[in-house]
Design a protein around this motif. Structure first.
Motif, short mmCIF file in Angstrom:
data_model
loop_
_atom_site.label_atom_id
_atom_site.label_comp_id
_atom_site.label_asym_id
_atom_site.label_seq_id
_atom_site.Cartn_x
_atom_site.Cartn_y
_atom_site.Cartn_z
N GLY A 61 0.97 -1.82 0.10
CA GLY A 61 -0.25 0.48 -0.12
C GLY A 61 1.09 1.13 -0.02
N VAL A 62 2.16 1.73 1.10
CA VAL A 62 2.76 2.41 1.19
C VAL A 62 3.78 2.63 0.43
CG1 VAL A 62 4.51 3.65 2.39
CG2 VAL A 62 2.61 1.80 3.71
N PHE A 63 3.94 2.15 -0.75
CA PHE A 63 4.87 2.23 -1.90
C PHE A 63 4.23 2.24 -3.67
CE2 PHE A 63 7.82 1.00 1.78
CZ PHE A 63 8.35 2.40 2.37
N ALA A 64 3.32 1.89 -3.28
CA ALA A 64 3.02 1.77 -4.60
C ALA A 64 2.63 2.62 -5.60
CB ALA A 64 1.01 1.00 -4.78
N THR A 65 2.51 3.89 -5.31
CA THR A 65 2.88 4.74 -6.23
C THR A 65 4.52 5.33 -6.51
OG1 THR A 65 3.78 6.67 -3.78
CG2 THR A 65 1.67 6.54 -4.73
N LEU A 66 5.51 4.66 -6.21
CA LEU A 66 6.82 4.32 -6.77
C LEU A 66 6.88 4.17 -8.32
CD1 LEU A 66 9.29 3.58 -3.75
CD2 LEU A 66 9.52 5.32 -4.46
N ALA A 67 5.61 2.97 -8.32
CA ALA A 67 6.11 2.47 -9.78
C ALA A 67 6.29 3.22 -10.84
CB ALA A 67 4.70 1.57 -9.56
N PRO A 68 5.35 4.37 -10.97
CA PRO A 68 4.96 5.25 -11.80
C PRO A 68 6.04 6.22 -12.22
CG PRO A 68 3.31 6.04 -10.81
CD PRO A 68 3.76 4.97 -10.29
N PHE A 69 6.75 6.55 -10.44
CA PHE A 69 7.69 7.63 -10.89
C PHE A 69 9.04 6.64 -11.27
CE2 PHE A 69 12.10 8.09 -8.03
CZ PHE A 69 11.99 9.58 -9.49
N LEU A 70 9.16 5.52 -11.16
CA LEU A 70 10.67 4.81 -11.40
C LEU A 70 10.18 3.96 -13.11
CD1 LEU A 70 10.93 2.29 -8.69
CD2 LEU A 70 12.20 3.72 -9.01
N ASN A 71 8.87 3.99 -12.96
CA ASN A 71 9.08 4.61 -14.65
C ASN A 71 9.42 5.55 -15.42
OD1 ASN A 71 8.12 2.32 -17.19
ND2 ASN A 71 5.75 3.77 -16.99
N ARG A 72 8.99 6.26 -14.93
CA ARG A 72 9.47 7.51 -16.03
C ARG A 72 10.79 7.49 -15.10
NH1 ARG A 72 4.60 9.76 -14.08
NH2 ARG A 72 5.72 10.57 -12.02
N LYS A 73 11.23 7.45 -14.61
CA LYS A 73 12.51 7.94 -14.84
C LYS A 73 13.82 6.60 -15.24
CE LYS A 73 15.81 9.20 -11.21
NZ LYS A 73 16.31 10.50 -11.65
N TYR A 74 13.35 5.44 -15.03
CA TYR A 74 14.18 4.09 -15.29
C TYR A 74 13.83 3.63 -16.58
CZ TYR A 74 16.42 5.66 -10.92
OH TYR A 74 17.08 6.27 -9.90
N GLY A 75 12.49 3.97 -17.10
CA GLY A 75 11.96 2.54 -18.03
C GLY A 75 11.15 1.67 -17.84
N LEU A 76 10.55 0.81 -18.54
CA LEU A 76 9.78 -0.49 -17.84
C LEU A 76 10.75 -0.99 -17.81
CD1 LEU A 76 7.02 -2.12 -16.91
CD2 LEU A 76 6.75 -2.65 -19.47
N TYR A 77 11.56 -2.02 -18.81
CA TYR A 77 12.66 -2.69 -18.34
C TYR A 77 13.05 -3.07 -17.58
CZ TYR A 77 16.65 -4.83 -20.13
OH TYR A 77 17.53 -6.75 -19.97
N ARG A 78 14.58 -1.83 -16.72
CA ARG A 78 14.75 -1.81 -16.48
C ARG A 78 14.14 -2.05 -14.97
NH1 ARG A 78 19.50 3.12 -16.60
NH2 ARG A 78 17.53 3.89 -17.38
N THR A 79 12.93 -0.82 -14.84
CA THR A 79 12.26 -1.25 -13.26
C THR A 79 11.63 -2.63 -13.51
OG1 THR A 79 11.23 1.03 -13.79
CG2 THR A 79 10.72 -0.58 -11.79
N MET A 80 11.54 -3.02 -13.92
CA MET A 80 10.82 -4.74 -13.90
C MET A 80 12.16 -5.72 -13.81
SD MET A 80 7.37 -5.57 -13.38
CE MET A 80 6.73 -5.34 -14.72
N LEU A 81 12.47 -5.26 -14.38
CA LEU A 81 13.99 -6.15 -14.08
C LEU A 81 14.42 -6.53 -12.99
CD1 LEU A 81 15.75 -7.66 -15.51
CD2 LEU A 81 17.74 -5.87 -16.44
N THR A 82 14.92 -4.52 -12.19
CA THR A 82 15.83 -4.60 -10.50
C THR A 82 14.68 -5.43 -9.68
OG1 THR A 82 16.83 -3.04 -11.93
CG2 THR A 82 15.93 -3.34 -9.13
N MET A 83 12.98 -5.07 -9.61
CA MET A 83 12.05 -6.16 -8.85
C MET A 83 11.68 -7.17 -9.26
SD MET A 83 11.15 -3.29 -7.41
CE MET A 83 12.26 -1.73 -7.86
N ILE A 84 12.18 -7.94 -9.99
CA ILE A 84 12.38 -9.15 -10.43
C ILE A 84 13.15 -10.14 -8.87
CG2 ILE A 84 12.53 -9.51 -12.59
CD1 ILE A 84 10.12 -11.43 -10.52
N LEU A 85 14.19 -9.18 -10.27
CA LEU A 85 15.72 -9.93 -9.31
C LEU A 85 15.62 -9.18 -7.73
CD1 LEU A 85 18.31 -8.20 -12.11
CD2 LEU A 85 18.00 -10.68 -11.22
N LEU A 86 15.26 -8.63 -7.11
CA LEU A 86 14.99 -7.74 -5.85
C LEU A 86 14.43 -9.11 -5.17
CD1 LEU A 86 16.09 -6.14 -3.49
CD2 LEU A 86 13.74 -4.98 -3.95
#
Length: 396
Positions: A61-86
């Protein structure tokens, strides 16, 4: 050839959505069967060990708003890659470094990763499958159900085979490897999630009525929070309740597995039935009454009745979540408005979903009596029944 290539890319994208979604629950649902084992081996209270499921849900709930910010800053590829690796790395870490601080730290990081992945997957579905969004959301829900059912049922098996709860928790990092490989292949198709510039988003929000000022949106938030609380409470506490009633760890794990397997199919079936027969209040009451009957059967402590209860509990667990996701879509006019209502609902709802199961743990620590556990769970369902009448049927 072009049509075949398009078809292949579509199939790959759908499989990737499934492969990523199976990683959205196992790090949480695998804790339930191990709850008593972790508590005993690490000398913890029930409240402390319940933080392992509460923290990731609150983070969702708290961190859901990070998704659009990270997508704008780093792009979908790197953001999703980082999250699944995490998800994969910190889940695997549970098998190598023992101790409660590590479990808490990994729970926090996994919660952040899931919080970011969820909105990005929804955005991918909406953008790439505009005419088949409901069907692909079904794949997304199905994937989460498969992850939940598999981890709930097999965690106890892995523990019995190895004698190590560390291995039983960390083995689910394998699912992240599947998601990672699928994502790397899918990104050859150059999938993106286009977002409006922040200035445009701000201007649109200023013209749109805030859901925080809408009574209906608050009702949706409360309903989503209560169904999340009910889901994570039963997933976390059913195995300890079953073992307190005399079941073995494997029997308790199988009970969980049956419940979550039924949930998988109803994740898809119930929303489709509601679409064919649009009487929202009827379907919600049907699911909620099934849940209350199931709790009554669990409460008896009779093993035969508890197996029946596990089948019945699959009905609300499978239906309430997708129906709750559809509520803002039914009541709003534009995609922007629907997004704002959904963001509000999930942010507040997931925080509730993490806190209320923790309350059950605190009460159980004070009383050592599952009568209070069942009373709280039944209370959640009664409140949802009240909200069902306040929410009413779908807006025409």
């Amino acid at each position: 050839m072009t049509k075949q290539l398009h078809r292949r890319n579509t199939v790959l994208m759908i499989f990737t959505i499934f492969a990523l979604s199976i990683n959205m629950r196992p790090a949480i649902t695998s804790i339930g069967p191990m709850l008593d084992t972790i508590r005993e081996q690490l000398s913890l209270s029930n409240a402390q060990v319940s933080l392992l499921t509460a923290i990731p849900v609150i983070c969702m709930g708290v961190f859901a708003t990070l998704a659009p910010f990270l997508n704008r800053k780093y792009g979908l590829y790197r953001t999703m890659l980082t999250m699944i690796l995490l998800v994969g790395i910190v889940t695997a870490l549970r098998g190598f470094i023992p101790g409660f601080p590590v479990l808490i730290g990994t729970a926090f990081l996994i919660g952040i990763a899931i919080a970011v992945m969820g909105p990005l997957l929804s955005a991918m579905i909406k953008q790439n499958f505009p005419d088949r969004a409901a069907s692909i959301i079904g794949v997304y829900s199905f994937g989460m159900g498969v992850g939940s059912a598999t981890s709930a049922g097999l965690t106890a098996v892995f523990f019995e085979a190895t004698g190590s709860y560390l291995f039983a928790l960390s083995i689910w990092s394998v699912l992240a490897l599947i998601g990672l490989v699928a994502w790397l292949f899918a990104m050859r198709a150059q999938i993106t999630v286009q977002q409006l510039p922040p200035v445009v988003v701000k201007n649109q929000r200023e013209k749109m009525k805030s859901p925080w000022k809408s009574r209906k949106a608050w009702l949706f938030l409360l309903f989503f929070g209560l169904q999340s609380s009910a889901f994570f409470s039963i997933i976390t506490w059913l195995a300890p309740i079953a073992m307190a009633a005399g079941m073995t760890l494997l029997q308790a794990g199988t009970l969980l597995s049956i419940m979550t397997t039924i949930q998988i199919f109803l994740n898809i079936l119930l929303p489709q039935l509601m679409q064919q027969f649009p009487a929202r209040k009827f379907w919600l009451l049907f699911m909620l009454l099934a849940g209350m009957l199931s709790l009554g059967l669990f409460w008896t402590g009779n093993h035969s009745l508890m197996w029946i209860g596990a089948v019945l509990m699959g009905i609300p667990l499978g239906g309430l979540f997708p129906v709750a996701l559809l509520l803002p879509l039914d009541e709003t006019e534009t995609a922007e408005e629907a997004g704002a209502w959904t963001a509000m609902m999930q942010t507040g709802g997931f925080i509730m979903g993490g806190l209320l199961p923790l309350l059950i743990a605190l009460v159980y620590d004070w009383t050592a009596n599952h009568t209070y556990t069942f009373s709280i769970m039944v209370g959640l369902y009664v409140l949802m029944v009240v909200l069902t009448f306040l929410i009413g049927d779908k807006k025409e």
